[in-house]
Write a protein that holds these residues in place. Sequence first.
Motif, PDB file in Angstrom:
ATOM      1  N   CYS A 103       0.825  -1.214   0.000  1.00  0.00           N
ATOM      2  CA  CYS A 103       0.000   0.000   0.000  1.00  0.00           C
ATOM      3  C   CYS A 103       0.860   1.266   0.000  1.00  0.00           C
ATOM      4  CB  CYS A 103      -0.899   0.049   1.229  1.00  0.00           C
ATOM      5  SG  CYS A 103      -2.168  -1.204   1.229  1.00  0.00           S
TER       6      CYS A 103
ATOM      7  N   LYS B  54       0.319   3.978  -2.811  1.00  0.00           N
ATOM      8  CA  LYS B  54      -0.143   5.350  -2.555  1.00  0.00           C
ATOM      9  C   LYS B  54       0.839   6.352  -3.150  1.00  0.00           C
ATOM     10  CE  LYS B  54      -4.065   5.503  -0.842  1.00  0.00           C
ATOM     11  NZ  LYS B  54      -4.279   4.399  -1.782  1.00  0.00           N
TER      12      LYS B  54
ATOM     13  N   GLU C 175       0.132   6.990  -6.426  1.00  0.00           N
ATOM     14  CA  GLU C 175      -1.212   7.585  -6.566  1.00  0.00           C
ATOM     15  C   GLU C 175      -2.156   6.738  -7.405  1.00  0.00           C
ATOM     16  OE1 GLU C 175      -1.305  11.811  -7.487  1.00  0.00           O
ATOM     17  OE2 GLU C 175      -3.217  12.038  -6.431  1.00  0.00           O
ATOM     18  N   ASN C 176      -2.089   5.414  -7.220  1.00  0.00           N
ATOM     19  CA  ASN C 176      -3.068   4.544  -7.870  1.00  0.00           C
ATOM     20  C   ASN C 176      -4.423   4.703  -7.199  1.00  0.00           C
ATOM     21  OD1 ASN C 176      -1.313   3.219  -9.718  1.00  0.00           O
ATOM     22  ND2 ASN C 176      -0.463   2.056  -8.001  1.00  0.00           N
ATOM     23  N   VAL C 177      -5.492   4.456  -7.968  1.00  0.00           N
ATOM     24  CA  VAL C 177      -6.817   4.358  -7.353  1.00  0.00           C
ATOM     25  C   VAL C 177      -6.842   3.018  -6.615  1.00  0.00           C
ATOM     26  CG1 VAL C 177      -9.290   4.150  -7.791  1.00  0.00           C
ATOM     27  CG2 VAL C 177      -7.913   5.789  -9.102  1.00  0.00           C
TER      28      VAL C 177
ATOM     29  N   TYR D  77      -9.580  -1.352  -3.371  1.00  0.00           N
ATOM     30  CA  TYR D  77     -10.759  -1.427  -2.499  1.00  0.00           C
ATOM     31  C   TYR D  77     -11.783  -0.360  -2.894  1.00  0.00           C
ATOM     32  CZ  TYR D  77      -8.458  -4.919   0.333  1.00  0.00           C
ATOM     33  OH  TYR D  77      -7.874  -6.078   0.750  1.00  0.00           O
ATOM     34  N   ASP D  78     -11.337   0.759  -3.491  1.00  0.00           N
ATOM     35  CA  ASP D  78     -12.282   1.754  -4.020  1.00  0.00           C
ATOM     36  C   ASP D  78     -12.925   1.255  -5.307  1.00  0.00           C
ATOM     37  OD1 ASP D  78     -11.943   3.563  -2.002  1.00  0.00           O
ATOM     38  OD2 ASP D  78     -10.325   4.656  -3.010  1.00  0.00           O
ATOM     39  N   ARG D  79     -12.238   0.349  -5.989  1.00  0.00           N
ATOM     40  CA  ARG D  79     -12.821  -0.239  -7.196  1.00  0.00           C
ATOM     41  C   ARG D  79     -13.743  -1.398  -6.826  1.00  0.00           C
ATOM     42  NH1 ARG D  79      -9.158   0.270 -12.026  1.00  0.00           N
ATOM     43  NH2 ARG D  79      -7.609   1.803 -11.444  1.00  0.00           N
TER      44      ARG D  79
ATOM     45  N   VAL E 116     -11.473  -7.252   6.650  1.00  0.00           N
ATOM     46  CA  VAL E 116     -11.667  -6.292   5.563  1.00  0.00           C
ATOM     47  C   VAL E 116     -12.078  -7.020   4.282  1.00  0.00           C
ATOM     48  CG1 VAL E 116     -10.448  -4.724   4.002  1.00  0.00           C
ATOM     49  CG2 VAL E 116     -10.145  -4.509   6.470  1.00  0.00           C
TER      50      VAL E 116
ATOM     51  N   LYS F 286     -15.596  -8.411   4.040  1.00  0.00           N
ATOM     52  CA  LYS F 286     -16.656  -7.440   3.734  1.00  0.00           C
ATOM     53  C   LYS F 286     -17.032  -7.474   2.259  1.00  0.00           C
ATOM     54  CE  LYS F 286     -14.954  -4.136   6.778  1.00  0.00           C
ATOM     55  NZ  LYS F 286     -14.278  -2.850   6.766  1.00  0.00           N
TER      56      LYS F 286
END
Lengths: 355, 246, 278
Positions: free
Chosen positions: B165, B169, B172-174, B177-179, B221, B224
């Motif tokens: 991670c 970060k 600056e990858n998306v 988990y947001d995808r 996590v 989920k």
Amino acid sequence: MEDTHYVVLKKENFDQFISLLAQKQKLVAPVPKGFKSFAFEPVDSASQVALKYIPTVLPLKKYFMPQRETLLEYTAGKGVKAEAVVEYESLTIFGAHTCDLAGIQCLNMVFSERPKDYNYLTRKNKITIIGLECNEYCDEYASCNLVDASFPGGGYDLFLTDLGDYFIVHVNTRAGDEIVASTRSFDKTELSQLDELRKLRDAKRKIFVNEVPIETKHIPELFDRSFRARVWKDLEARCLACGNCTNVCPTCYCFDVRDELDLTLKNGIRYRVWDSCQLEPFAKVAGGFNFRKERSVRQRHRYYRKFRYPVERFARYFCTGCGRCTRTCMADINLKETLNELLKESEDRVWKRWL
Amino acid sequence: MKKPKVAFFDFACCEGCQLQVANMGETVLDVLGLIEVVEWREVMSEKWGKKVDVAVVEGSITDPHAVKRIKKIRKRAGAVIAYGSCATIGGVNGMKNNFPLEDIKHYVYGDSHRFFPTEQTKAVHQVVPVDYFVHGCPVYIPEFVAVLKAALQGIPYYPPDYPVCVECKLNENVCMYDRGVSCLGPVTRAGCNSWCINNGNICYGCRGMVSNPNEKGAQDVIAKYKIPMELVLNKMNMYNKCRELD
Amino acid sequence: MEKMVIKDSSYKLEKAKILRTKQLTDKEKFFEIALGNGQPLDHEPGQFIMISLLGIGEVPISVASSPAGRDSFDICVRAVGKVTNALHKLKAGDEIGIRGPYGKGFPIRVLQGNDLLIIAGGLGLAPLRSLIHFVLDNRRDFGKVHILLGCKQPGELLFGDELEDWNKRTDLYYACTVDRADPDWAGNVGLITTLIPGVDIEPARTFAAVVGPPVMYNFVIKELLSKGIPERQILLSFERNMKCGNGKCGRCQIQNLYCCQDGPVFNYEKIKNLSEAM
């Protein structure tokens, strides 16, 4: 408000304005990346720019203290032949929200405190900043009002507020004046337009209220009561110690310093790279002892570095309310929730004393 | 100065890491300027067989013959670099350890199984001391070069002990988990510059876990995302099974 | 991206030359160093410097010599990591890079006229040697001086010949103990805390200076407090993994304090409520 400090940028001139800015020097602005994510990236036309955006993945600090930056160039081997260097570029940032402007103000204080950091200061002086007002909340994770960052508080050359057909633009510096003069995209303000700005700000005062039920000035006292709070212990099991919260934080600036030789093993550089107090090795010393071994203690350290420690050193909070740490946390550690829980725990304790 | 002698060896693996090194292109020329490669089955026919300064070892140790061979290599090498997940953490070969050895032998070799003695899969350091680790499936070439440089400088190389991670970060990858996709980045050791995620893939955990992962938290996590716990554990064990033997 | 040289960078290195080395123990090596510009380091006892080996890295190391009377300075380095192991391979004549000195050392001006109780555990003797030498060079400016020394086993004792000299001197009280004796050891056996009850001090006019491994502090402080030494007269120096020395990188932070700028020497009163200190 002195109206001479305000000009108007009509929406019909916006494309031209952005194009001209991009011609002057490298221009970066928020760009959509999909999945509700945005990033500051180089642009050359207005069509690339997201005028409505939630805080970008990384904050503006990436331009002021890049993820990796060279500090020293040297020749390896016998003898010390080294030169301290700074890498910089002339840059215009368009579209900085007030939270991110506050973040840069924090970093400015840190790096201009003695001993000064000339790498940061040199780079900073090459950057022009154009802010953009949030007329409403970006999303439910923001807590900018709590830390006085929901209204413009300086730190920009120009500041745009979207008022429908036009932006009203606050010209804050000579550099801002020069942009206004050279791009010729601006009109004079009319009194009615300034009135519209006043109305927007009044409306905003109703929308933006402290996101956590505590008066801003009382936050340090809350933290003085909370060092041994149960809340931190609860984070122990959840936090993955991935460092996301600090890497995306506009005011986290911890770094590591490393050496690297080129392939000939003759020449090398010393560089610094972002580091994080959330990572296991951060507070380890040579003998192996770790002064912040538990994840709960590391999380607590992060919160205190935002809400307590800088209050003494810099007389301001180092949280800008941008909400990035919450958005990025896959374990759903939520800044507003943590503060709420701290408040609740602290109140419970007060009640218990009464009973 | 005499160039250090370097030899490449392989054990149970797909030889993909050798291929990565062989495909280094221009970098390989610069690196070769620093060293003399004396043994490398994949790219040359000569056999050196004597002392080397650096032995670069790919693959896991899975049978008695391999144990003997790696011990011999260790004896004639100044420094041993284990490279690729198979060598550094056992990697996918570790999945063998999910089953009784007898079953494995029958399954693979059928009636001839008694001619093929086998053992539990081990990472190289679980058999002989290893000086340098280049994790990854395959290895990330910039890290391989960094390790080679450290070996030639005679200084240690510490693989990062923080998760992927961090690098992801910084790039600056998306976030995956947001995808809406689960990813092993949060518990996997960095050093690959988030290579897979930069290219649109998730992290499979090929570099092994950080030294003190919050595994329970990571499982919660991932769960989920409505992934059955069994699958989550399988995901985590795909590369990491051999850590039970550490 | 453009690039330029910055003359006032806080990462700029001073050249320095190793004049002399001596292997003190298996793990610890002594170096006498002189700055390339011929100037003295101008440090205070308890301060540290950043030592650079180009291509390998930088480490914080305490200065182990008195600032007075000479142009060179000493350090004592334990080989534990990448840089310190490489440093051990260097010899007289080799060049290294230096930044510093950094931080707040022992408050010499406050200590003068008072009694001193100096307590060193293991490698903690290195920074304290700086103070001890300063005190011995200016002996009449100080009251009674006690030196208590402890380490794991006799083979780990640093600066053996100097210890003998301290032991012989009549103008200071010296005692030494080891956690585990070997057959040749005739001295005290036990933790350093066992030496404290036996020293004869006037607590109100005594300053204690304590440096040692993290585990040592709590026990030693307890003994010192029970001797009646006031909290603000207990001086402690902390080890952290400083990367910048400028109060920026965050590595050495102890709650709201930066060890590299606010320390490494703190008085106990200031840090007693900081759980991250010890």
